[in-house]
Write a protein that holds these residues in place. Sequence first.
Motif, PDB file in Angstrom:
ATOM      1  N   HIS A 155     -24.542 140.538 -10.629  1.00  0.00           N
ATOM      2  CA  HIS A 155     -25.674 139.640 -10.837  1.00  0.00           C
ATOM      3  C   HIS A 155     -25.841 139.196 -12.292  1.00  0.00           C
ATOM      4  O   HIS A 155     -26.568 138.247 -12.557  1.00  0.00           O
ATOM      5  CB  HIS A 155     -26.952 140.344 -10.370  1.00  0.00           C
ATOM      6  CG  HIS A 155     -28.158 139.464 -10.351  1.00  0.00           C
ATOM      7  ND1 HIS A 155     -28.282 138.373  -9.513  1.00  0.00           N
ATOM      8  CD2 HIS A 155     -29.302 139.492 -11.101  1.00  0.00           C
ATOM      9  CE1 HIS A 155     -29.451 137.779  -9.722  1.00  0.00           C
ATOM     10  NE2 HIS A 155     -30.084 138.434 -10.686  1.00  0.00           N
ATOM     11  N   TRP A 156     -25.161 139.871 -13.211  1.00  0.00           N
ATOM     12  CA  TRP A 156     -25.322 139.570 -14.636  1.00  0.00           C
ATOM     13  C   TRP A 156     -23.987 139.163 -15.264  1.00  0.00           C
ATOM     14  O   TRP A 156     -23.483 139.832 -16.173  1.00  0.00           O
ATOM     15  CB  TRP A 156     -25.922 140.776 -15.355  1.00  0.00           C
ATOM     16  CG  TRP A 156     -27.353 141.022 -15.001  1.00  0.00           C
ATOM     17  CD1 TRP A 156     -28.461 140.502 -15.606  1.00  0.00           C
ATOM     18  CD2 TRP A 156     -27.849 141.846 -13.950  1.00  0.00           C
ATOM     19  NE1 TRP A 156     -29.611 140.945 -15.003  1.00  0.00           N
ATOM     20  CE2 TRP A 156     -29.274 141.771 -13.976  1.00  0.00           C
ATOM     21  CE3 TRP A 156     -27.237 142.643 -12.979  1.00  0.00           C
ATOM     22  CZ2 TRP A 156     -30.074 142.465 -13.072  1.00  0.00           C
ATOM     23  CZ3 TRP A 156     -28.039 143.324 -12.080  1.00  0.00           C
ATOM     24  CH2 TRP A 156     -29.438 143.235 -12.127  1.00  0.00           C
ATOM     25  N   PRO A 157     -23.399 138.041 -14.840  1.00  0.00           N
ATOM     26  CA  PRO A 157     -22.067 137.658 -15.349  1.00  0.00           C
ATOM     27  C   PRO A 157     -22.053 137.271 -16.824  1.00  0.00           C
ATOM     28  O   PRO A 157     -20.988 137.228 -17.431  1.00  0.00           O
ATOM     29  CB  PRO A 157     -21.675 136.472 -14.463  1.00  0.00           C
ATOM     30  CG  PRO A 157     -22.979 135.898 -14.009  1.00  0.00           C
ATOM     31  CD  PRO A 157     -23.890 137.078 -13.841  1.00  0.00           C
ATOM     32  N   ALA A 161     -16.610 134.644 -20.371  1.00  0.00           N
ATOM     33  CA  ALA A 161     -15.658 133.542 -20.493  1.00  0.00           C
ATOM     34  C   ALA A 161     -15.536 132.776 -19.182  1.00  0.00           C
ATOM     35  O   ALA A 161     -15.498 131.530 -19.180  1.00  0.00           O
ATOM     36  CB  ALA A 161     -14.295 134.068 -20.929  1.00  0.00           C
ATOM     37  N   ALA A 162     -15.466 133.499 -18.076  1.00  0.00           N
ATOM     38  CA  ALA A 162     -15.374 132.835 -16.772  1.00  0.00           C
ATOM     39  C   ALA A 162     -16.638 132.038 -16.486  1.00  0.00           C
ATOM     40  O   ALA A 162     -16.575 130.927 -15.944  1.00  0.00           O
ATOM     41  CB  ALA A 162     -15.137 133.868 -15.670  1.00  0.00           C
ATOM     42  N   LEU A 163     -17.781 132.591 -16.860  1.00  0.00           N
ATOM     43  CA  LEU A 163     -19.035 131.874 -16.652  1.00  0.00           C
ATOM     44  C   LEU A 163     -19.091 130.617 -17.506  1.00  0.00           C
ATOM     45  O   LEU A 163     -19.495 129.548 -17.027  1.00  0.00           O
ATOM     46  CB  LEU A 163     -20.213 132.787 -16.981  1.00  0.00           C
ATOM     47  CG  LEU A 163     -21.608 132.189 -16.825  1.00  0.00           C
ATOM     48  CD1 LEU A 163     -21.848 131.706 -15.397  1.00  0.00           C
ATOM     49  CD2 LEU A 163     -22.676 133.199 -17.234  1.00  0.00           C
ATOM     50  N   ALA A 164     -18.661 130.721 -18.758  1.00  0.00           N
ATOM     51  CA  ALA A 164     -18.642 129.541 -19.629  1.00  0.00           C
ATOM     52  C   ALA A 164     -17.725 128.464 -19.070  1.00  0.00           C
ATOM     53  O   ALA A 164     -18.042 127.267 -19.138  1.00  0.00           O
ATOM     54  CB  ALA A 164     -18.199 129.943 -21.036  1.00  0.00           C
ATOM     55  N   ALA A 165     -16.587 128.866 -18.495  1.00  0.00           N
ATOM     56  CA  ALA A 165     -15.667 127.890 -17.915  1.00  0.00           C
ATOM     57  C   ALA A 165     -16.294 127.172 -16.728  1.00  0.00           C
ATOM     58  O   ALA A 165     -16.106 125.963 -16.544  1.00  0.00           O
ATOM     59  CB  ALA A 165     -14.369 128.588 -17.498  1.00  0.00           C
ATOM     60  N   ILE A 166     -17.034 127.904 -15.912  1.00  0.00           N
ATOM     61  CA  ILE A 166     -17.714 127.298 -14.767  1.00  0.00           C
ATOM     62  C   ILE A 166     -18.786 126.313 -15.248  1.00  0.00           C
ATOM     63  O   ILE A 166     -18.922 125.204 -14.702  1.00  0.00           O
ATOM     64  CB  ILE A 166     -18.327 128.382 -13.873  1.00  0.00           C
ATOM     65  CG1 ILE A 166     -17.223 129.105 -13.103  1.00  0.00           C
ATOM     66  CG2 ILE A 166     -19.335 127.778 -12.894  1.00  0.00           C
ATOM     67  CD1 ILE A 166     -17.718 130.299 -12.300  1.00  0.00           C
TER      68      ILE A 166
END
Length: 227
Positions: A207-209, A215-220
């Motif tokens: 729940h806390w990416p 990095a994966a969250l920033a890419a999304i």
Amino acid sequence: MDIVLIAGLWLDGSAWDDVLPALEQLGHRGIPVTLPGQGDGTTSATYDDQAAAVVAAVDAAEGAPYVVGHSAACTLAWVAADRRPDGITGVALIGGFPTTEGGAYADFFEPTGDGVPFPGWEPFAGPDSDDMSPELKASVAAGSHPVPVGVTRGIVHWTDEARHDVPLTLVCPEFSPAQAREWIASGDVPELADATRLELVDLDSGHWPMYTQPAALAAIIDEATRR
């Protein structure tokens, strides 16, 4: 592009510290919002105060910013779409959904006095937090802020139907896009059911990416801004 970042309950703007450099590498400027009552030194904030802080951050950004909300603060990110539908590029929701019209913002836990403290990790055992180390959990809990009752029990109202046409990305971390589609189809999330430009994106995290998959969250988020 300027990207306004709003973390969920108990968190302040520092929750995005690991995401900011990743966004910068992708050409964006992250603008983390420390919400009234969640780390700004005040204890008597209301939901309306937090909503106003988000709108102020949008208005202060350069151009039409992109707005990202996490968990309960998905409602606050959707406030930006409701109040500034022509002033933002789009919205991403991480692990949460906008509150239904007339509902309480985030009345999920019992308060202690005038605030709702972080309840510990037991309510979030399982997929929510399985990807967090004991050290990370301890750090996040130590930096948490009780959320004023005036925030959690504030009533949410939507005012502008144009919000439904704002580009919207739902990031699905501890649940799958298929599960989200079921909830939307069943009528549990009317704000998303009415969204005309909704995209669902899977993210293999809890729940806390912002802590476990920055990095994966920033890419999304970067990909969402390009829609």
